[in-house]
Design an enzyme around this catalytic site. Structure first.
Site, PDB file in Angstrom:
ATOM      1  N   CYS A   1      52.631  66.534  56.199  1.00  0.00           N
ATOM      2  CA  CYS A   1      51.444  66.127  56.964  1.00  0.00           C
ATOM      3  C   CYS A   1      50.149  66.255  56.165  1.00  0.00           C
ATOM      4  O   CYS A   1      49.099  65.775  56.595  1.00  0.00           O
ATOM      5  CB  CYS A   1      51.346  66.949  58.245  1.00  0.00           C
ATOM      6  SG  CYS A   1      52.838  66.841  59.229  1.00  0.00           S
TER       7      CYS A   1
ATOM      8  N   HIS B   1      44.336  67.044  61.133  1.00  0.00           N
ATOM      9  CA  HIS B   1      45.684  66.497  61.317  1.00  0.00           C
ATOM     10  C   HIS B   1      46.029  66.518  62.806  1.00  0.00           C
ATOM     11  O   HIS B   1      45.783  67.502  63.498  1.00  0.00           O
ATOM     12  CB  HIS B   1      46.676  67.331  60.509  1.00  0.00           C
ATOM     13  CG  HIS B   1      48.101  67.013  60.812  1.00  0.00           C
ATOM     14  ND1 HIS B   1      48.574  65.722  60.847  1.00  0.00           N
ATOM     15  CD2 HIS B   1      49.161  67.819  61.105  1.00  0.00           C
ATOM     16  CE1 HIS B   1      49.854  65.743  61.156  1.00  0.00           C
ATOM     17  NE2 HIS B   1      50.240  67.002  61.322  1.00  0.00           N
TER      18      HIS B   1
ATOM     19  N   ASN C   1      52.505  63.217  66.545  1.00  0.00           N
ATOM     20  CA  ASN C   1      52.318  63.625  65.149  1.00  0.00           C
ATOM     21  C   ASN C   1      52.973  62.575  64.235  1.00  0.00           C
ATOM     22  O   ASN C   1      54.180  62.384  64.275  1.00  0.00           O
ATOM     23  CB  ASN C   1      52.975  65.006  64.958  1.00  0.00           C
ATOM     24  CG  ASN C   1      52.812  65.553  63.552  1.00  0.00           C
ATOM     25  OD1 ASN C   1      52.410  64.833  62.630  1.00  0.00           O
ATOM     26  ND2 ASN C   1      53.126  66.827  63.379  1.00  0.00           N
TER      27      ASN C   1
END
Ligand code: COA
Length: 330
Positions: free
Chosen positions: A113, A254, A284
Site C-alpha cells: 500500500c 492511504h 482498500n
C-alpha cells in the site's frame, strides 16, 4: 532539474460489490463493516480485465491531462501486488505495450500500500539525477484476484482500481516535489502476507488447497502499527521541512480504514474538509488508493495548481512513507 507532478488520472471497474452483496457470501453484515471500516462498497474488475488494463486506462487520463505526447514518456514504473503475471513480463511492460510504446524503460515495484509513495521517491531521483524527463507512474491493483472470498476478515476490505500520474522535469522550483521519506521493516512481514505462489511456498496442489495464494492478515495488530506509523510519518516530514499541518492544503492518507484515517487526522489536526476520504466507495485498493483519492479530489475541483499535498502511506512489508508534493498540473 526538479521533479514536478503534472497530472493525475484514475480508473475504476464498473462492477460494484456492496456490503449487502458480501452478506450473501460470508457471515458478515453491512452494519459491522461500516462501523469497523467505513467501507460501503468496492469495485471489482471483470474476469477479462487484468491489472494492466486498469493501469492503462488510468495512464491514458494522466497522459492526456499532462498535455504531453505519449512518446515523450521515457520511463514507466508500476507499483502492484497483483501483477498480470507472477514473474514476468512486468505489468509496466504490459501497460507500455497497450500504450503503443516500443522503446521505453519499464518495470514494476512491490511495496504494497506504500507503492505510490515509493514511486514518487523513484521518479524524483530519476529526474533529479537527469536520467529521465517524463515518467509515468502507476499504482494498479486487481486485489480481487488475491482475495479469499470465504475469509470474512479480509474480503470485506479490498477492491480493484488504478491511479496514474506524470512526473516531469522542470526548472521551476515552485513546481517541485518538496520531499519524500520512505522506509520498511521486514520483521513485520507475517502480519500481512500472501504466503503462497512465490519461491517460499511454490504453486503446488497442497499449498493451493490451503488457500496460501490469498492475502492473510492479523487485522488488530496491523491496525495499531498503521495508526502509529501513519502519524509519525507525517510528524517527521513536516518537522524536516519546517512546516505544520496548517501549511498543507490537502492531506491524502492511504485509504485502508475510516477509523485509521480518523485517528491519524485528529492526532495531526487536519480538518475533515482538507482530508481525502474515498475508502467508503472503493475499499482498500493498496498502491492505487492514494492516486485514486487524489484523482477524485482533482476532478471535484478540490486540488488546484500550486496546492501542497501531503501523502501518507502504510502497508504490507511493513512499508511506510510520506511525501510533500505540490500539484503542478492544470
Ligand atoms: N463481519 C462480522 N464479524 C467479523 C468480521 C466480519 N467481516 N470479521 C471479523 N469479525 C468478528 C471477529 O471474529 C471477532 O469476533 P469475536 O469477538 O467473537 O472473536 C469480532 O468481529 C472482532 O474482530 P476484530 O478482528 O477484533 O475486529 P476489529 O475491530 O479489529 O476490526 C478489522 C477488524 C480488520 C476491520 C481491523 O482490525 C482493521 O481494519 N485492521 C487494519 C486492516 C488494514 O487496514 N490492513 C491494511 C493495511 S495497509
Amino acid at each position: 532539474m526538479y521533479a514536478a507532478l503534472k497530472s493525475i488520472g484514475s480508473y475504476v471497474p464498473s462492477r460494484v460489490l456492496s456490503n449487502f452483496d458480501l452478506e450473501k457470501m460470508v457471515d458478515t453484515n453491512n452494519e459491522w463493516i461500516v462501523k469497523r471500516t467505513g467501507i460501503k462498497e468496492r469495485r471489482i474488475a471483470s474476469e477479462d480485465e487484468a491489472t494492466s488494463d486498469l493501469g492503462y486506462k488510468a495512464a491514458l487520463k494522466a497522459i492526456e491531462r499532462a498535455d504531453i505526447d505519449k512518446n515523450e514518456i521515457d520511463l514507466i514504473i508500476c507499483a502492484t501486488i497483483s501483477p498480470d503475471y507472477l514473474a514476468m513480463p512486468s505489468t509496466a511492460c504490459m501497460i507500455s505495450a497497450k500504450l503503443g510504446l516500443k522503446d521505453v524503460m519499464a518495470f514494476d515495484i512491490s511495496a504494497a500500500c506504500t507503492g505510490f509513495v515509493y514511486l514518487i521517491a523513484l521518479a524524483k531521483s530519476f529526474i533529479e539525477s537527469n536520467t529521465k524527463k517524463n515518467i509515468l507512474i502507476i499504482g494498479a491493483e486487481k486485489l480481487s484476484s488475491i482475495t479469499d472470498y470465504t475469509d470474512r476478515t479480509t474480503c470485506i476490505l479490498f477492491g480493484d482500481g488504478a491511479g496514474a500520474a506524470i512526473i516531469s522535469a522542470t526548472e521551476d522550483k515552485n513546481e517541485a516535489i518538496v520531499d519524500v521519506m520512505a522506509s520498511a521493516d521486514g520483521n513485520y512481514g507475517d502480519l500481512l502476507i500472501t504466503p503462497g505462489c512465490g519461491s517460499k511456498n511454490p504453486i503446488r496442489k497442497e499449498n493451493l488447497e490451503q488457500n496460501l495464494q490469498y492475502m492473510k492478515m492479523k487485522g488488530n495488530e496491523v491496525f495499531k502499527v498503521a495508526v502509529k506509523t501513519l502519524t509519525s510519518d507525517v510528524v517527521a516530514i513536516l518537522e524536516k521541512n519546517s512546516l505544520t499541518s496548517k501549511d498543507v492544503d490537502v492531506f491524502i492518507p492511504h485509504q485502508a480504514n475510516y477509523r485509521i484515517i480518523e485517528a491519524v487526522r485528529t492526532k495531526l489536526d487536519f480538518p475533515v474538509e482538507k482530508t481525502a476520504l474515498s475508502v467508503e466507495k472503493y475499499g482498500n485498493t493498496s498502491s492505487a488508493s492514494i492516486p485514486m483519492a487524489m484523482n477524485d479530489l482533482y476532478e471535484s475541483g478540490q486540488i488546484k495548481k500550486g496546492d501542497l499535498m501531503l501523502l501518507d502511506a502504510f502497508g504490507g512489508g511493513f512499508t511506510w512513507g510520506s511525501a510533500l508534493v505540490r500539484f503542478a498540473g492544470n
